[in-house]
Design a protein around this motif. Structure first.
Motif, PDB file in Angstrom:
ATOM      1  N   LYS A  75       0.819  -1.209   0.000  1.00 48.42           N
ATOM      2  CA  LYS A  75       0.000   0.000   0.000  1.00 48.42           C
ATOM      3  C   LYS A  75       0.860   1.269   0.000  1.00 48.42           C
ATOM      4  O   LYS A  75       0.532   2.245  -0.673  1.00 48.42           O
ATOM      5  N   THR A  76       1.970   1.236   0.723  1.00 50.62           N
ATOM      6  CA  THR A  76       2.873   2.384   0.747  1.00 50.62           C
ATOM      7  C   THR A  76       3.518   2.579  -0.624  1.00 50.62           C
ATOM      8  O   THR A  76       3.575   3.703  -1.139  1.00 50.62           O
ATOM      9  N   ILE A 131       3.328   5.796  -3.185  1.00 48.46           N
ATOM     10  CA  ILE A 131       4.525   6.463  -3.720  1.00 48.46           C
ATOM     11  C   ILE A 131       4.470   6.467  -5.247  1.00 48.46           C
ATOM     12  O   ILE A 131       4.802   7.466  -5.897  1.00 48.46           O
ATOM     13  N   GLU A 132       4.022   5.367  -5.839  1.00 44.34           N
ATOM     14  CA  GLU A 132       3.873   5.291  -7.301  1.00 44.34           C
ATOM     15  C   GLU A 132       2.853   6.314  -7.792  1.00 44.34           C
ATOM     16  O   GLU A 132       3.051   6.970  -8.819  1.00 44.34           O
ATOM     17  N   GLN A 151      12.733  14.109 -12.806  1.00 42.38           N
ATOM     18  CA  GLN A 151      13.765  13.548 -11.923  1.00 42.38           C
ATOM     19  C   GLN A 151      13.153  13.057 -10.622  1.00 42.38           C
ATOM     20  O   GLN A 151      13.484  11.961 -10.145  1.00 42.38           O
ATOM     21  N   LEU A 152      12.262  13.852 -10.049  1.00 43.27           N
ATOM     22  CA  LEU A 152      11.591  13.451  -8.813  1.00 43.27           C
ATOM     23  C   LEU A 152      10.746  12.198  -9.055  1.00 43.27           C
ATOM     24  O   LEU A 152      10.785  11.248  -8.265  1.00 43.27           O
ATOM     25  N   ALA A 153      10.016  12.180 -10.152  1.00 48.38           N
ATOM     26  CA  ALA A 153       9.172  11.025 -10.466  1.00 48.38           C
ATOM     27  C   ALA A 153      10.013   9.760 -10.600  1.00 48.38           C
ATOM     28  O   ALA A 153       9.632   8.688 -10.095  1.00 48.38           O
ATOM     29  N   ALA A 190      12.074   4.216  -5.568  1.00 49.86           N
ATOM     30  CA  ALA A 190      11.736   3.895  -4.179  1.00 49.86           C
ATOM     31  C   ALA A 190      10.571   2.915  -4.123  1.00 49.86           C
ATOM     32  O   ALA A 190      10.601   1.947  -3.349  1.00 49.86           O
ATOM     33  N   ALA A 191       9.538   3.139  -4.935  1.00 53.38           N
ATOM     34  CA  ALA A 191       8.386   2.234  -4.955  1.00 53.38           C
ATOM     35  C   ALA A 191       8.815   0.835  -5.391  1.00 53.38           C
ATOM     36  O   ALA A 191       8.403  -0.165  -4.785  1.00 53.38           O
TER      37      ALA A 191
END
Length: 92
Positions: free
Chosen positions: A39-40, A44-45, A58-60, A66-67
């Motif tokens: 779920k986390t 994040i996605e 870049q952030l995406a 991370a996801a």
């Protein structure tokens, strides 16, 4: 004047610190912890998609990375649960 809640708070309401939150999450049964990671990672996605749409490439990309790593952690926890499940009562 009421205090405005941040879109990105630095702690979770109900927990005095991130250490307390981490300890509470870490005590979850592995299947529940895997679900939490899922779920986390999904959230994040979702944020990555929104940032991509705003031109924040870049952030995406970092959020997607991370996801993906959270999904890998979910998979490892699911494997750990398969090992532990036969030795535990169903208390979910």
């Amino acid at each position: 004047m009421p205090e405005e809640k941040s879109k990105h708070p630095v702690q979770v309401e109900g927990y005095r610190s991130l250490n307390d939150l981490a300890a509470a999450v870490g005590k979850l049964r592995y299947d529940s912890l895997a679900e939490f990671m899922q779920k986390t990672a999904d959230d994040i996605e979702r944020q990555a998609e929104a940032d991509e749409g705003r031109g924040r490439t870049q952030l995406a990309e970092r959020l997607r990375q991370a996801a993906d790593e959270m999904y890998q952690a979910r998979d490892a926890l699911n494997l750990a649960w398969k090992i532990c499940k036969p030795h535990m009562e169903d208390k979910k």
